[in-house]
Design an enzyme around this catalytic site. Structure first.
Site, PDB file in Angstrom:
ATOM      1  N   LYS A  50      -3.045 -14.074   1.144  1.00 40.63           N
ATOM      2  CA  LYS A  50      -2.026 -14.065   0.080  1.00 40.63           C
ATOM      3  C   LYS A  50      -0.835 -14.938   0.479  1.00 40.63           C
ATOM      4  O   LYS A  50      -0.335 -15.741  -0.319  1.00 40.63           O
ATOM      5  CB  LYS A  50      -1.569 -12.624  -0.193  1.00 40.63           C
ATOM      6  CG  LYS A  50      -2.640 -11.782  -0.899  1.00 40.63           C
ATOM      7  CD  LYS A  50      -2.326 -10.289  -0.926  1.00 40.63           C
ATOM      8  CE  LYS A  50      -3.502  -9.514  -1.554  1.00 40.63           C
ATOM      9  NZ  LYS A  50      -3.320  -8.058  -1.578  1.00 40.63           N
ATOM     10  N   GLN A  94       0.938  -3.702   0.482  1.00 44.83           N
ATOM     11  CA  GLN A  94      -0.507  -3.659   0.712  1.00 44.83           C
ATOM     12  C   GLN A  94      -0.967  -2.227   0.985  1.00 44.83           C
ATOM     13  O   GLN A  94      -0.379  -1.516   1.800  1.00 44.83           O
ATOM     14  CB  GLN A  94      -0.868  -4.574   1.892  1.00 44.83           C
ATOM     15  CG  GLN A  94      -2.350  -4.736   2.125  1.00 44.83           C
ATOM     16  CD  GLN A  94      -3.070  -5.511   1.034  1.00 44.83           C
ATOM     17  OE1 GLN A  94      -2.481  -6.338   0.337  1.00 44.83           O
ATOM     18  NE2 GLN A  94      -4.348  -5.244   0.849  1.00 44.83           N
ATOM     19  N   ASP A 117       1.332  -6.344  -8.484  1.00 45.69           N
ATOM     20  CA  ASP A 117       0.057  -5.623  -8.388  1.00 45.69           C
ATOM     21  C   ASP A 117      -0.267  -4.881  -9.681  1.00 45.69           C
ATOM     22  O   ASP A 117      -1.406  -4.450  -9.893  1.00 45.69           O
ATOM     23  CB  ASP A 117       0.135  -4.572  -7.267  1.00 45.69           C
ATOM     24  CG  ASP A 117      -0.628  -4.974  -6.015  1.00 45.69           C
ATOM     25  OD1 ASP A 117      -1.610  -5.726  -6.140  1.00 45.69           O
ATOM     26  OD2 ASP A 117      -0.225  -4.519  -4.931  1.00 45.69           O
TER      27      ASP A 117
END
Ligand code: GUN
Length: 305
Positions: A50, A94, A117
């Site tokens: 990422k 994460q 997200d």
């Protein structure tokens, strides 16, 4: 029938190129902060990819890595700082988080406008009501694979196996928004094959290697494999892969200790399906590409373009 493989690579590359071109025309750099807590090896790989891609597309990237014993309040205060920063447009924490960190509270603290997200209840609610929202990257990537491969969604029966907040539930919502007829199956579903066989589009997001077998797949279906599992047993691998593919997989197990396997048995799927996304090289590549798109969209919305 031998299924045509739907490679994620060219589609992910096209999306990233579109994002890079738009970023170059903005006059500012969208910023993405990724927070990682602890040493989960898979998370380290995902976050590395990422961060690298964010920079490649001309955006600003920050990687905040906290030790495995970081406190809940410590993680929460980092999210609050990132919420307050004007140069940060996207925040991603994460998962999984260590036990002492209460993930729901952390995700609910993220400013919904920076929630790249799409896990904040505000974005989940907006998606389910059909309003503009930041949507979870992996299911958004699945929609892109289907559309950009020219596969019709409207009016088709889409069966989603799995009901996680990260993939299954948002996947069902996105398919519904595309006017599919949607069925969600899960571990308590009775006679799973009878239902999945009816799918024109079958999405496997269960988290069990090779779980979807030939008997689950109707002739001519499109099978999208969202699973990412490590398989280290060579006998099991030989049930999953054709003679052409197996030697490569055995070599990987011998070298790295495992090979990447989706939630679908690929040897059986290619005999039934018309289209099939491989693992690796399918949906996984789209997740990062869609994160980049979400970061760009969050930046434009926050900054009035
Ligand atoms: N862990 C596994 N998938 C994801 C994801 O899409 N987002 C985050 N933040 N963590 C994950």
């Amino acid at each position: 029938m031998t299924a045509q493989l739907l490679s994620g690579k060219p589609i992910a590359e096209a999306i990233k190129a579109e994002v890079a071109a738009e970023v170059a025309s903005l006059g500012y750099r969208p910023g993405l902060a990724v927070v990682r807590v602890g040493e989960d090896p898979a998370s380290a790989v995902y976050v590395g990819s990422k961060v690298k891609t964010t920079e490649e597309l001309g955006m600003h990237s920050e990687h905040i890595h906290l030790p495995a014993d970081a406190s809940h309040d410590g993680v929460l205060s980092i999210v609050k700082e990132l919420n307050a920063r004007d140069d940060i447009d996207g925040i991603l924490v994460q998962l999984p988080l260590p036990e002492q960190v209460r993930d729901r509270e952390i995700l609910e603290e993220i400013d919904p406008a920076k929630d790249v997200d799409g896990f904040h209840p505000m974005n989940v609610g907006r998606l389910s009501q059909g309003y503009d929202a930041l949507v979870p990257c992996t299911p958004a990537g699945v929609i892109q694979i289907l559309k950009r491969s020219g596969l019709e969604i409207a009016g088709r029966h889409a069966v989603v196996v799995g009901r996680s907040n990260i993939v299954g539930k948002p996947m069902a919502m996105l398919l519904l928004q595309e006017n599919a007829t949607v069925t969600i199956c899960h571990s308590r579903t009775r006679d799973l094959p009878a239902i999945t066989q009816q799918a024109d589009i079958l999405i496997a997001a269960i988290g069990r290697p090779g779980f979807i077998r030939g008997e689950h797949i109707g002739d001519g279906a499109t099978v999208v494999d969202v699973g990412i599992n490590n398989v280290s047993d060579q006998d099991f691998a030989s049930e999953l892969f054709s003679e052409g593919e197996l030697p490569k997989r055995i070599a990987a197990i011998e070298k790295r200790g495992f090979t990447l396997v989706g939630d679908v048995n690929p040897k059986e799927a290619v005999e039934r399906a018309a289209y099939f996304t491989p693992v690796p090289g399918g949906v996984g590549l789209l997740t990062v590409a869609m994160l980049m798109r979400n970061t760009l969209e969050a930046a434009k919305a926050r900054r009035g373009r």
